[in-house]
Motif scaffolding. Structure first.
Motif, mmCIF file in Angstrom:
data_model
loop_
_atom_site.group_PDB
_atom_site.id
_atom_site.type_symbol
_atom_site.label_atom_id
_atom_site.label_comp_id
_atom_site.label_asym_id
_atom_site.label_seq_id
_atom_site.Cartn_x
_atom_site.Cartn_y
_atom_site.Cartn_z
ATOM 1 N N ASP A 148 -0.427 11.177 -9.210
ATOM 2 C CA ASP A 148 -1.177 10.894 -10.426
ATOM 3 C C ASP A 148 -2.586 10.455 -10.100
ATOM 4 O O ASP A 148 -3.545 10.837 -10.762
ATOM 5 C CB ASP A 148 -0.475 9.798 -11.238
ATOM 6 C CG ASP A 148 0.890 10.277 -11.744
ATOM 7 O OD1 ASP A 148 1.081 11.502 -11.801
ATOM 8 O OD2 ASP A 148 1.729 9.399 -12.056
ATOM 9 N N GLY A 149 -2.697 9.637 -9.018
ATOM 10 C CA GLY A 149 -4.022 9.166 -8.667
ATOM 11 C C GLY A 149 -4.926 10.299 -8.229
ATOM 12 O O GLY A 149 -6.097 10.382 -8.605
ATOM 13 N N ASP A 150 -4.351 11.263 -7.441
ATOM 14 C CA ASP A 150 -5.155 12.395 -7.003
ATOM 15 C C ASP A 150 -5.574 13.250 -8.176
ATOM 16 O O ASP A 150 -6.704 13.717 -8.271
ATOM 17 C CB ASP A 150 -4.370 13.229 -5.992
ATOM 18 C CG ASP A 150 -4.144 12.470 -4.688
ATOM 19 O OD1 ASP A 150 -4.895 11.498 -4.459
ATOM 20 O OD2 ASP A 150 -3.228 12.838 -3.937
ATOM 21 N N GLY A 151 -4.618 13.472 -9.108
ATOM 22 C CA GLY A 151 -4.931 14.290 -10.273
ATOM 23 C C GLY A 151 -6.003 13.663 -11.123
ATOM 24 O O GLY A 151 -6.936 14.322 -11.590
ATOM 25 N N LYS A 152 -5.860 12.326 -11.316
ATOM 26 C CA LYS A 152 -6.867 11.641 -12.131
ATOM 27 C C LYS A 152 -8.219 11.646 -11.445
ATOM 28 O O LYS A 152 -9.256 11.770 -12.082
ATOM 29 C CB LYS A 152 -6.427 10.198 -12.398
ATOM 30 C CG LYS A 152 -5.236 10.109 -13.328
ATOM 31 C CD LYS A 152 -4.832 8.668 -13.538
ATOM 32 C CE LYS A 152 -3.634 8.576 -14.471
ATOM 33 N NZ LYS A 152 -3.198 7.177 -14.653
ATOM 34 N N ARG B 212 0.823 -1.209 0.000
ATOM 35 C CA ARG B 212 0.000 0.000 0.000
ATOM 36 C C ARG B 212 0.852 1.253 0.000
ATOM 37 O O ARG B 212 0.537 2.232 -0.682
ATOM 38 C CB ARG B 212 -0.940 -0.010 1.210
ATOM 39 C CG ARG B 212 -2.132 -0.939 1.058
ATOM 40 C CD ARG B 212 -3.201 -0.624 2.094
ATOM 41 N NE ARG B 212 -2.712 -0.876 3.442
ATOM 42 C CZ ARG B 212 -2.890 -2.017 4.093
ATOM 43 N NH1 ARG B 212 -3.527 -3.023 3.514
ATOM 44 N NH2 ARG B 212 -2.447 -2.163 5.326
ATOM 45 N N ARG B 213 1.953 1.233 0.764
ATOM 46 C CA ARG B 213 2.823 2.406 0.819
ATOM 47 C C ARG B 213 3.518 2.631 -0.512
ATOM 48 O O ARG B 213 3.631 3.774 -0.973
ATOM 49 C CB ARG B 213 3.852 2.234 1.936
ATOM 50 C CG ARG B 213 4.816 3.397 2.066
ATOM 51 C CD ARG B 213 5.634 3.293 3.334
ATOM 52 N NE ARG B 213 4.802 3.382 4.518
ATOM 53 C CZ ARG B 213 5.288 3.362 5.761
ATOM 54 N NH1 ARG B 213 6.595 3.250 5.965
ATOM 55 N NH2 ARG B 213 4.468 3.461 6.793
ATOM 56 N N ASN C 174 3.015 5.917 -2.851
ATOM 57 C CA ASN C 174 4.147 6.769 -3.206
ATOM 58 C C ASN C 174 4.325 6.899 -4.716
ATOM 59 O O ASN C 174 4.688 7.960 -5.226
ATOM 60 C CB ASN C 174 5.435 6.224 -2.587
ATOM 61 C CG ASN C 174 5.454 6.362 -1.081
ATOM 62 O OD1 ASN C 174 4.764 7.212 -0.513
ATOM 63 N ND2 ASN C 174 6.227 5.515 -0.408
ATOM 64 N N CYS C 175 4.086 5.787 -5.416
ATOM 65 C CA CYS C 175 4.305 5.796 -6.870
ATOM 66 C C CYS C 175 3.151 6.443 -7.625
ATOM 67 O O CYS C 175 3.360 7.090 -8.651
ATOM 68 C CB CYS C 175 4.504 4.365 -7.376
ATOM 69 S SG CYS C 175 5.999 3.569 -6.766
ATOM 70 N N HIS C 176 1.941 6.305 -7.122
ATOM 71 C CA HIS C 176 0.773 6.769 -7.872
ATOM 72 C C HIS C 176 -0.067 7.762 -7.086
ATOM 73 O O HIS C 176 -1.193 8.052 -7.496
ATOM 74 C CB HIS C 176 -0.116 5.570 -8.247
ATOM 75 C CG HIS C 176 0.618 4.499 -8.990
ATOM 76 N ND1 HIS C 176 1.028 4.644 -10.294
ATOM 77 C CD2 HIS C 176 1.034 3.268 -8.592
ATOM 78 C CE1 HIS C 176 1.648 3.543 -10.683
ATOM 79 N NE2 HIS C 176 1.674 2.692 -9.669
#
Length: 390
Positions: free
Chosen positions: A72-76, A62-63, A67-69
Protein backbone atom coordinates in the motif's frame (compact mmCIF):
# COMPACT_ATOMS: atom_id res chain seq x y z
CA UNK A 1 -5.32 12.74 35.47
CA UNK A 2 -4.40 11.15 32.16
CA UNK A 3 -4.19 7.38 31.70
CA UNK A 4 -0.41 7.60 31.48
CA UNK A 5 -0.23 9.56 34.73
CA UNK A 6 -2.38 6.95 36.49
CA UNK A 7 -0.17 4.19 35.07
CA UNK A 8 2.86 6.09 36.40
CA UNK A 9 1.35 6.16 39.89
CA UNK A 10 0.71 2.40 39.72
CA UNK A 11 4.30 1.84 38.60
CA UNK A 12 5.64 3.94 41.49
CA UNK A 13 3.67 1.93 44.05
CA UNK A 14 4.82 -1.34 42.45
CA UNK A 15 8.47 -0.27 42.44
CA UNK A 16 8.28 0.77 46.10
CA UNK A 17 7.00 -2.69 47.06
CA UNK A 18 9.77 -4.32 45.00
CA UNK A 19 12.36 -1.98 46.52
CA UNK A 20 11.37 -2.79 50.12
CA UNK A 21 11.61 -6.53 49.42
CA UNK A 22 14.90 -6.11 47.55
CA UNK A 23 16.34 -4.04 50.40
CA UNK A 24 15.60 -6.84 52.87
CA UNK A 25 17.30 -9.36 50.56
CA UNK A 26 20.26 -7.03 49.98
CA UNK A 27 20.89 -6.62 53.69
CA UNK A 28 20.77 -10.39 54.14
CA UNK A 29 23.27 -10.74 51.28
CA UNK A 30 25.66 -8.30 52.97
CA UNK A 31 25.88 -10.63 55.96
CA UNK A 32 27.64 -13.16 53.70
CA UNK A 33 28.98 -10.95 50.92
CA UNK A 34 29.79 -7.46 52.18
CA UNK A 35 30.59 -5.82 48.85
CA UNK A 36 28.36 -2.75 48.26
CA UNK A 37 30.41 -1.62 45.24
CA UNK A 38 30.25 -5.03 43.56
CA UNK A 39 26.48 -5.23 44.08
CA UNK A 40 26.05 -1.68 42.73
CA UNK A 41 28.31 -2.29 39.74
CA UNK A 42 26.48 -5.49 38.84
CA UNK A 43 23.04 -3.91 39.14
CA UNK A 44 23.83 -0.82 37.07
CA UNK A 45 25.81 -2.77 34.45
CA UNK A 46 22.86 -5.09 33.87
CA UNK A 47 21.00 -2.07 32.47
CA UNK A 48 23.16 -2.43 29.34
CA UNK A 49 20.94 -5.39 28.40
CA UNK A 50 18.26 -2.87 27.44
CA UNK A 51 20.32 -1.86 24.39
CA UNK A 52 19.89 -5.11 22.39
CA UNK A 53 16.27 -5.24 23.56
CA UNK A 54 15.61 -1.70 22.29
CA UNK A 55 17.32 -2.24 18.93
CA UNK A 56 15.61 -5.61 18.43
CA UNK A 57 12.28 -3.90 19.16
CA UNK A 58 13.01 -1.25 16.54
CA UNK A 59 13.92 -3.89 13.94
CA UNK A 60 10.75 -5.88 14.61
CA UNK A 61 8.58 -2.76 14.38
CA UNK A 62 10.14 -1.75 11.08
CA UNK A 63 9.66 -5.24 9.68
CA UNK A 64 6.03 -5.40 10.80
CA UNK A 65 5.30 -2.00 9.30
CA UNK A 66 6.97 -2.88 6.04
CA UNK A 67 5.08 -6.18 5.79
CA UNK A 68 1.71 -4.65 6.64
CA UNK A 69 2.00 -1.46 4.61
CA UNK A 70 4.67 -2.26 2.08
CA UNK A 71 2.44 -2.72 -0.96
CA UNK A 72 0.00 0.00 0.00
CA UNK A 73 2.82 2.35 0.84
CA UNK A 74 4.51 1.77 -2.52
CA UNK A 75 1.24 2.24 -4.37
CA UNK A 76 0.45 5.42 -2.50
CA UNK A 77 3.96 6.71 -3.07
CA UNK A 78 3.68 6.03 -6.80
CA UNK A 79 0.25 7.64 -6.95
CA UNK A 80 1.61 10.61 -5.05
CA UNK A 81 4.52 10.97 -7.46
CA UNK A 82 2.22 10.67 -10.48
CA UNK A 83 -0.12 13.23 -9.00
CA UNK A 84 2.76 15.57 -8.32
CA UNK A 85 4.02 15.13 -11.87
CA UNK A 86 0.59 16.02 -13.26
CA UNK A 87 0.47 19.11 -11.07
CA UNK A 88 3.94 20.02 -12.23
CA UNK A 89 2.90 19.68 -15.88
CA UNK A 90 -0.03 22.01 -15.39
CA UNK A 91 2.11 24.49 -13.50
CA UNK A 92 4.75 24.43 -16.22
CA UNK A 93 2.11 25.22 -18.84
CA UNK A 94 0.85 28.11 -16.76
CA UNK A 95 4.26 29.39 -15.88
CA UNK A 96 5.52 29.25 -19.46
CA UNK A 97 3.55 32.38 -20.31
CA UNK A 98 5.10 34.42 -17.52
CA UNK A 99 8.52 35.97 -17.37
CA UNK A 100 9.16 34.56 -13.88
CA UNK A 101 8.13 31.03 -14.78
CA UNK A 102 11.55 29.54 -14.27
CA UNK A 103 11.96 31.04 -10.81
CA UNK A 104 8.51 29.93 -9.65
CA UNK A 105 9.07 26.43 -11.02
CA UNK A 106 12.26 26.18 -8.97
CA UNK A 107 10.33 27.31 -5.92
CA UNK A 108 7.84 24.47 -6.46
CA UNK A 109 10.65 21.93 -6.64
CA UNK A 110 12.23 23.31 -3.47
CA UNK A 111 8.84 23.24 -1.71
CA UNK A 112 8.40 19.55 -2.51
CA UNK A 113 11.90 18.71 -1.28
CA UNK A 114 11.49 20.69 1.95
CA UNK A 115 8.11 19.07 2.62
CA UNK A 116 9.60 15.59 2.24
CA UNK A 117 12.50 16.56 4.55
CA UNK A 118 10.13 17.84 7.23
CA UNK A 119 8.17 14.59 7.11
CA UNK A 120 11.36 12.65 7.82
CA UNK A 121 12.55 14.80 10.75
CA UNK A 122 9.29 15.40 12.63
CA UNK A 123 7.43 12.55 14.30
CA UNK A 124 3.62 12.24 14.07
CA UNK A 125 3.15 14.03 17.41
CA UNK A 126 5.34 16.94 16.34
CA UNK A 127 7.88 16.33 19.13
CA UNK A 128 11.60 16.70 18.59
CA UNK A 129 13.26 13.41 19.49
CA UNK A 130 16.83 13.08 20.67
CA UNK A 131 19.20 11.57 18.14
CA UNK A 132 21.56 8.66 18.73
CA UNK A 133 24.50 10.86 19.75
CA UNK A 134 22.29 13.02 21.95
CA UNK A 135 21.04 9.95 23.84
CA UNK A 136 24.63 8.88 24.48
CA UNK A 137 25.50 12.39 25.70
CA UNK A 138 22.56 12.43 28.13
CA UNK A 139 23.44 8.93 29.35
CA UNK A 140 27.01 10.06 30.10
CA UNK A 141 25.59 12.86 32.26
CA UNK A 142 23.04 10.74 34.13
CA UNK A 143 25.07 7.54 34.56
CA UNK A 144 27.50 8.80 37.25
CA UNK A 145 24.65 10.39 39.21
CA UNK A 146 22.59 7.20 39.14
CA UNK A 147 25.60 5.03 40.00
CA UNK A 148 26.49 7.23 42.99
CA UNK A 149 22.87 7.19 44.23
CA UNK A 150 22.74 3.38 44.01
CA UNK A 151 26.13 3.02 45.71
CA UNK A 152 25.14 5.29 48.59
CA UNK A 153 21.94 3.26 49.05
CA UNK A 154 23.76 -0.09 49.11
CA UNK A 155 26.45 1.31 51.41
CA UNK A 156 23.73 2.52 53.78
CA UNK A 157 22.11 -0.93 53.78
CA UNK A 158 25.50 -2.47 54.56
CA UNK A 159 26.00 -0.20 57.58
CA UNK A 160 22.56 0.31 59.07
CA UNK A 161 19.08 -1.20 59.10
CA UNK A 162 16.45 -1.24 56.36
CA UNK A 163 13.99 0.88 58.41
CA UNK A 164 16.63 3.53 59.09
CA UNK A 165 17.70 3.62 55.43
CA UNK A 166 14.08 3.72 54.28
CA UNK A 167 13.16 6.59 56.59
CA UNK A 168 16.14 8.74 55.62
CA UNK A 169 15.75 8.02 51.90
CA UNK A 170 12.16 9.23 52.18
CA UNK A 171 13.49 12.78 52.44
CA UNK A 172 14.21 12.68 48.67
CA UNK A 173 10.93 14.54 48.07
CA UNK A 174 12.35 17.62 49.78
CA UNK A 175 15.59 17.45 47.79
CA UNK A 176 13.67 16.99 44.54
CA UNK A 177 11.49 20.02 45.21
CA UNK A 178 14.47 22.25 46.04
CA UNK A 179 16.63 21.03 43.14
CA UNK A 180 13.73 21.31 40.69
CA UNK A 181 13.03 24.87 41.77
CA UNK A 182 16.74 25.78 41.59
CA UNK A 183 17.08 24.39 38.04
CA UNK A 184 13.80 25.96 36.92
CA UNK A 185 12.11 22.59 36.34
CA UNK A 186 9.53 23.00 39.10
CA UNK A 187 7.84 25.67 41.17
CA UNK A 188 7.37 25.82 44.91
CA UNK A 189 3.74 26.40 45.86
CA UNK A 190 1.71 26.10 49.04
CA UNK A 191 0.32 22.66 48.24
CA UNK A 192 3.76 21.15 47.51
CA UNK A 193 5.19 22.69 50.67
CA UNK A 194 2.26 21.26 52.63
CA UNK A 195 2.84 17.83 51.06
CA UNK A 196 6.53 17.87 51.97
CA UNK A 197 5.89 19.04 55.53
CA UNK A 198 3.19 16.40 55.98
CA UNK A 199 5.52 13.69 54.68
CA UNK A 200 8.57 14.88 56.66
CA UNK A 201 6.49 15.10 59.84
CA UNK A 202 5.32 11.56 59.25
CA UNK A 203 8.92 10.44 58.74
CA UNK A 204 9.93 12.10 62.03
CA UNK A 205 7.08 10.34 63.84
CA UNK A 206 8.22 6.96 62.52
CA UNK A 207 11.73 7.72 63.80
CA UNK A 208 10.45 8.22 67.35
CA UNK A 209 7.79 5.52 67.15
CA UNK A 210 8.66 2.32 68.95
CA UNK A 211 8.42 -1.20 67.55
CA UNK A 212 8.59 -4.59 69.16
CA UNK A 213 8.23 -8.25 68.23
CA UNK A 214 7.54 -11.29 70.36
CA UNK A 215 10.18 -13.40 68.65
CA UNK A 216 12.82 -10.69 68.35
CA UNK A 217 16.13 -11.10 70.12
CA UNK A 218 17.77 -8.37 72.13
CA UNK A 219 20.54 -8.22 69.55
CA UNK A 220 18.02 -7.43 66.84
CA UNK A 221 16.39 -4.71 68.94
CA UNK A 222 19.73 -3.02 69.52
CA UNK A 223 20.58 -2.69 65.85
CA UNK A 224 23.60 -0.60 64.98
CA UNK A 225 22.37 2.62 63.39
CA UNK A 226 25.71 3.76 62.04
CA UNK A 227 26.23 7.47 61.56
CA UNK A 228 28.05 6.81 58.29
CA UNK A 229 25.19 4.61 57.06
CA UNK A 230 22.65 7.31 57.85
CA UNK A 231 24.79 9.87 56.03
CA UNK A 232 24.95 7.59 52.98
CA UNK A 233 21.16 7.25 53.02
CA UNK A 234 20.75 11.04 53.00
CA UNK A 235 23.27 11.38 50.17
CA UNK A 236 21.38 8.72 48.22
CA UNK A 237 18.16 10.71 48.69
CA UNK A 238 19.83 13.92 47.46
CA UNK A 239 21.43 12.34 44.38
CA UNK A 240 18.22 10.49 43.57
CA UNK A 241 16.37 13.82 43.61
CA UNK A 242 18.96 15.32 41.25
CA UNK A 243 18.68 12.33 38.91
CA UNK A 244 14.87 12.54 38.84
CA UNK A 245 14.87 16.25 37.96
CA UNK A 246 17.48 15.87 35.20
CA UNK A 247 15.77 12.78 33.78
CA UNK A 248 12.50 14.67 33.45
CA UNK A 249 14.32 17.62 31.88
CA UNK A 250 16.01 15.52 29.19
CA UNK A 251 13.10 13.19 28.39
CA UNK A 252 10.24 15.71 28.16
CA UNK A 253 6.85 15.95 29.83
CA UNK A 254 5.88 12.33 29.14
CA UNK A 255 9.20 10.89 27.99
CA UNK A 256 8.42 11.67 24.34
CA UNK A 257 11.92 12.96 23.56
CA UNK A 258 13.84 9.75 24.09
CA UNK A 259 13.49 5.98 24.20
CA UNK A 260 13.88 5.18 27.92
CA UNK A 261 15.18 1.69 27.15
CA UNK A 262 18.00 3.05 24.99
CA UNK A 263 18.82 5.73 27.56
CA UNK A 264 19.07 3.25 30.43
CA UNK A 265 20.93 0.83 28.18
CA UNK A 266 23.63 3.43 27.59
CA UNK A 267 23.65 4.28 31.31
CA UNK A 268 24.41 0.63 32.01
CA UNK A 269 27.05 0.50 29.28
CA UNK A 270 28.73 3.64 30.64
CA UNK A 271 28.79 2.16 34.15
CA UNK A 272 30.25 -1.10 32.84
CA UNK A 273 33.01 0.53 30.82
CA UNK A 274 33.87 3.69 32.72
CA UNK A 275 33.19 3.15 36.44
CA UNK A 276 34.78 -0.22 37.32
CA UNK A 277 38.06 1.41 38.45
CA UNK A 278 36.37 3.19 41.38
CA UNK A 279 36.76 0.03 43.47
CA UNK A 280 40.50 0.77 43.85
CA UNK A 281 40.33 4.21 45.53
CA UNK A 282 37.32 3.10 47.58
CA UNK A 283 39.27 0.09 48.86
CA UNK A 284 42.43 2.13 49.42
CA UNK A 285 40.54 4.62 51.60
CA UNK A 286 38.81 1.72 53.43
CA UNK A 287 35.37 3.00 52.50
CA UNK A 288 34.96 -0.28 50.64
CA UNK A 289 36.38 -3.66 51.73
CA UNK A 290 38.84 -5.47 49.50
CA UNK A 291 37.10 -6.77 46.40
CA UNK A 292 36.21 -10.44 46.45
CA UNK A 293 33.97 -12.70 44.39
CA UNK A 294 31.11 -14.57 46.11
CA UNK A 295 32.38 -17.60 48.00
CA UNK A 296 29.57 -19.90 46.88
CA UNK A 297 27.30 -20.36 43.89
CA UNK A 298 24.27 -19.92 46.16
CA UNK A 299 25.34 -16.43 47.22
CA UNK A 300 26.25 -15.55 43.64
CA UNK A 301 22.82 -16.68 42.45
CA UNK A 302 21.05 -14.61 45.11
CA UNK A 303 23.13 -11.53 44.25
CA UNK A 304 22.42 -11.93 40.53
CA UNK A 305 18.69 -12.54 40.99
CA UNK A 306 18.32 -9.64 43.40
CA UNK A 307 20.24 -7.34 41.04
CA UNK A 308 18.01 -8.36 38.15
CA UNK A 309 14.78 -7.66 40.04
CA UNK A 310 15.94 -4.80 42.27
CA UNK A 311 17.94 -2.95 39.61
CA UNK A 312 17.35 -4.14 36.04
CA UNK A 313 13.55 -4.21 36.30
CA UNK A 314 12.77 -1.74 39.07
CA UNK A 315 15.18 0.99 37.85
CA UNK A 316 13.57 1.05 34.41
CA UNK A 317 10.08 1.09 35.91
CA UNK A 318 11.13 3.83 38.32
CA UNK A 319 12.27 5.94 35.36
CA UNK A 320 8.91 5.43 33.66
CA UNK A 321 7.18 6.49 36.88
CA UNK A 322 9.23 9.70 36.92
CA UNK A 323 8.63 10.69 33.30
CA UNK A 324 4.95 9.70 33.31
CA UNK A 325 4.21 11.68 36.48
CA UNK A 326 6.62 14.26 37.92
CA UNK A 327 9.96 14.00 39.76
CA UNK A 328 8.37 15.50 42.87
CA UNK A 329 5.52 12.98 42.94
CA UNK A 330 7.88 10.07 42.28
CA UNK A 331 10.26 11.17 45.04
CA UNK A 332 7.43 11.52 47.55
CA UNK A 333 6.29 8.11 46.37
CA UNK A 334 9.57 6.72 47.69
CA UNK A 335 8.35 7.59 51.19
CA UNK A 336 5.59 5.00 50.72
CA UNK A 337 8.28 2.44 51.54
CA UNK A 338 7.69 3.30 55.22
CA UNK A 339 4.06 2.11 55.45
CA UNK A 340 4.78 -0.80 53.07
CA UNK A 341 7.74 -1.87 55.20
CA UNK A 342 5.52 -1.62 58.27
CA UNK A 343 2.85 -3.85 56.69
CA UNK A 344 5.52 -6.33 55.59
CA UNK A 345 6.93 -6.51 59.13
CA UNK A 346 3.45 -6.97 60.62
CA UNK A 347 2.50 -9.77 58.23
CA UNK A 348 5.85 -11.58 57.98
CA UNK A 349 7.85 -10.79 61.11
CA UNK A 350 4.84 -10.20 63.42
CA UNK A 351 6.32 -6.93 64.59
CA UNK A 352 4.13 -4.59 66.65
CA UNK A 353 4.16 -0.84 66.04
CA UNK A 354 3.23 2.01 68.33
CA UNK A 355 0.38 4.40 67.58
CA UNK A 356 2.88 7.20 66.86
CA UNK A 357 4.58 5.09 64.18
CA UNK A 358 1.27 4.14 62.58
CA UNK A 359 0.04 7.76 62.53
CA UNK A 360 3.36 8.82 61.00
CA UNK A 361 3.01 6.21 58.26
CA UNK A 362 -0.50 7.46 57.51
CA UNK A 363 0.84 11.02 57.24
CA UNK A 364 3.49 9.87 54.77
CA UNK A 365 0.77 8.32 52.62
CA UNK A 366 -1.39 11.47 52.84
CA UNK A 367 1.60 13.59 51.79
CA UNK A 368 1.95 11.46 48.65
CA UNK A 369 -1.79 11.75 47.91
CA UNK A 370 -1.85 15.53 48.36
CA UNK A 371 1.15 15.92 46.04
CA UNK A 372 -0.81 14.26 43.23
CA UNK A 373 -3.60 16.80 43.56
CA UNK A 374 -1.35 19.85 43.86
CA UNK A 375 -2.26 21.31 40.46
CA UNK A 376 -5.97 20.67 41.00
CA UNK A 377 -5.92 22.25 44.47
CA UNK A 378 -3.95 25.26 43.23
CA UNK A 379 -6.54 25.86 40.52
CA UNK A 380 -9.39 25.61 43.01
CA UNK A 381 -7.71 28.04 45.41
CA UNK A 382 -7.02 30.49 42.58
CA UNK A 383 -10.61 30.39 41.36
CA UNK A 384 -11.89 30.82 44.90
CA UNK A 385 -9.65 33.87 45.48
CA UNK A 386 -10.74 35.42 42.19
CA UNK A 387 -14.40 34.80 42.99
CA UNK A 388 -14.06 36.30 46.46
CA UNK A 389 -12.25 39.37 45.10
CA UNK A 390 -15.16 40.10 42.77
Amino acid sequence: MSCRYKAGLLIIVTVVIVWVTSAEVTQDVFEKYRQPFAVTFLGTSLLALYLPIAFLKDCLLRRVRSNCHGDDGDGKEKQGDEGWNRVQLVEVQKLAVTESGTKELNMLEEGKASALQEDEEVDPKGNEKLGFKQIIRVACILAPIWFVSEYFMNSALARTSVPSTTILFSTSGLFTLLIGAFLGQDTIDSVKVFSVLLSITGVAMTVFGKTSAANQSSADESMNYSLVGNLFALLSAATDGLFAVLLKKFTGDEGEKVDIQKLFGFIGLFSLVALWWLVWPLSATRIEPRFELPHSSEVAGIVLANSFVGSFLSDYLWALGIVWTTPFVASLGASLSIPFAMLEDILIHRRRYSAVYIIGSVQVFLGFVSANFSDWLDTKLLLKSLYSSH
